[in-house]
Design an enzyme around this catalytic site. Structure first.
Site, mmCIF file in Angstrom:
data_model
loop_
_atom_site.group_PDB
_atom_site.id
_atom_site.type_symbol
_atom_site.label_atom_id
_atom_site.label_comp_id
_atom_site.label_asym_id
_atom_site.label_seq_id
_atom_site.Cartn_x
_atom_site.Cartn_y
_atom_site.Cartn_z
ATOM 1 N N ASP A 36 0.077 -39.438 11.519
ATOM 2 C CA ASP A 36 1.020 -38.493 12.132
ATOM 3 C C ASP A 36 2.370 -39.136 12.430
ATOM 4 O OD1 ASP A 36 -0.964 -36.641 11.999
ATOM 5 O OD2 ASP A 36 -1.404 -36.586 14.138
ATOM 6 N N ARG A 117 0.474 -42.109 30.178
ATOM 7 C CA ARG A 117 1.652 -41.473 29.595
ATOM 8 C C ARG A 117 2.945 -41.770 30.360
ATOM 9 N NH1 ARG A 117 -1.262 -42.087 25.878
ATOM 10 N NH2 ARG A 117 -2.284 -40.411 24.746
ATOM 11 N N ASP A 146 -0.485 -33.855 26.902
ATOM 12 C CA ASP A 146 0.379 -35.027 26.772
ATOM 13 C C ASP A 146 1.841 -34.675 26.525
ATOM 14 O OD1 ASP A 146 -1.561 -36.846 27.332
ATOM 15 O OD2 ASP A 146 -1.964 -37.404 25.259
ATOM 16 N N SER A 198 -11.163 -37.394 18.086
ATOM 17 C CA SER A 198 -9.833 -37.773 18.538
ATOM 18 C C SER A 198 -10.027 -38.679 19.748
ATOM 19 C CB SER A 198 -9.033 -36.528 18.936
ATOM 20 O OG SER A 198 -7.811 -36.888 19.536
#
Length: 422
Positions: A36, A117, A146, A198
């Site tokens: 990605d 994050r 996120d 994931s």
């Protein structure tokens, strides 16, 4: 043969014109080296005519994920890759405050991704300022939490930075589309075995989502777990670990004083061996949908248990009640990406003050996935054996309880007298 950096410089010169979607000068991209983000690099240059600086944060995800990243980034068209080791900052300034606060989201989730994050976003903003970037970009999808966590941090730390979120803009809908785009732009496709899950890894936890787990009725497969032993296969003899705590924060393991990141790594190793910290939950995402995730948090589970047990000695009843009520809101703020909100910072100041005397040590017994307290000690303990003992003492007179009960129970008696004829 041209060097990668020279090739990258020549490619950047070609992108100095306006892109298909607009014009940006320089973008700092949160980069993992996966498919990605490798595709995002040429997409940004094509659509925004900009130079791309890739950024990778080491938050304890492991050296395997960091290997060969610079070569991949340059080959994808980035001008350079910046890597920062954030492990100590992550644990000291983000994990430990949540631990001190007792922040747990929806009864189970120890906020592993939620805490990571903002520390990554903070470092990205720093890099953007250093390199003179006018925008930042991330590879988060439009369905997850996120995207909110990153962007709220960007807004709080530098509201002038533009934010580009390709998954909300491009026509790429899945892995095959991404591979086609990469091939079209001569971008090397990472040749790794595609996991059916994931995953997000850092020093605090490892999360698993997707595929088989999307049906909450399915039990997680045994081979899915990566950092914790199956409790059934864990040692048949219990293990003991002593956690030293000062002011509500862990400082030592089995008497050894360690840095925050080293301490967490140590308890991860100990907890993983005994199958500690596996959590399977269905949670409410910020964007409105429910999602099912499985988390491995061996060290975090141990540290939360130790902190809670020590507080049982050092905090009085009303303080614990208020702290627990605020912990729910604290966890909600962190989960929702509001790390840099004044409200969370103010609550953090309260947590720091209220745990000033939460100092001592806790010994925990670990056995096949379970954590039990074996010992707690603190020089600030509010527990007095001479008062709590069933033997008569000089401080507590049992006869005093009669008057207390009459006063404490007065509303109950009055209510009963109102509704009955006595």
């Amino acid at each position: 043969m041209e060097s990668l950096s020279l090739q990258s410089e020549r490619e950047i010169e070609k992108c100095n014109g306006k892109g298909l979607l607009g014009q940006l000068k320089k973008v700092v991209l949160a980069y993992s080296g996966g498919l990605d983000t490798s595709v995002i690099v040429p997409w940004l240059r094509e659509n925004y005519g900009c130079e791309v600086v890739c950024f990778t944060a080491d938050v304890g995800q492991g050296m395997k994920e960091l290997k060969g990243l610079e070569k991949k980034a340059i080959a994808s068209g980035a001008s350079k890759l910046v890597v920062k080791d954030l492990r100590e900052e992550f644990v000291k300034d983000f994990i430990f405050p949540c631990l001190r606060a007792g922040a747990i989201y929806e009864r189970k989730y120890l906020l592993g991704t939620s805490m990571a994050r903002p520390v990554i976003a903070k470092a990205m903003v720093d890099v953007a300022n250093e390199v003179g970037a006018d925008a930042v970009s991330h590879g988060c999808t439009g369905k997850g939490n996120d995207q909110v966590r990153f962007e709220l941090a960007f807004f709080a730390l530098n509201p002038n930075l533009k934010v580009v979120a390709p998954w909300r803009e491009w026509d790429i809908t899945g892995r095959q589309d991404a591979i086609k785009y990469a091939n079209k732009h001569n971008i090397p496709v990472p040749v790794t075995k595609q996991s059916i899950y994931s995953r997000d890894a850092n020093l605090w936890h490892l999360s698993h989502e997707g595929d088989f787990l999307e049906d909450p009725a399915n039990e997680p497969k045994k081979d899915m777990y990566m950092i914790s032993t199956d409790p059934e296969d864990a040692p048949n003899e219990p293990g003991y670990v002593e956690i030293g705590i000062v002011g509500g924060l862990p400082v030592s393991v089995n008497g050894e004083v360690l840095s925050p990141a080293s301490l967490l790594s140590k308890v991860n190793e100990i907890g993983g061996k005994h199958g500690i910290g596996r959590i399977d939950m269905v949670e409410n995402r910020l964007v409105g949908m429910k999602s099912r995730g499985v988390y491995e948090t061996p060290g975090g589970t141990i540290l939360f248990a130790a902190a809670r047990e020590l507080e049982s000695l050092t905090l009085d009843r009303e303080t614990i009640q208020v702290k627990d009520s605020l912990a729910l809101k604290y966890a909600e703020l962190v989960y929702a990406g509001r790390w840099f909100d004044p409200l969370r910072e103010s609550m953090d100041a309260f947590m720091e003050k209220i745990t000033e005397t939460t100092t001592g040590s806790v010994t925990l017994k670990l056995y096949k996935g379970s954590v039990h307290v074996a010992s707690r000690r603190s020089r600030y303990s509010l527990y007095r054996e001479d008062i709590s003992s069933f033997e008569n003492g000089q401080i507590y007179n049992q006869a005093d309880a009669a008057g207390f009960i009459r006063l404490y129970g007065l509303p109950t008696r009055v209510r009963a007298m109102l509704h009955k004829d006595f």
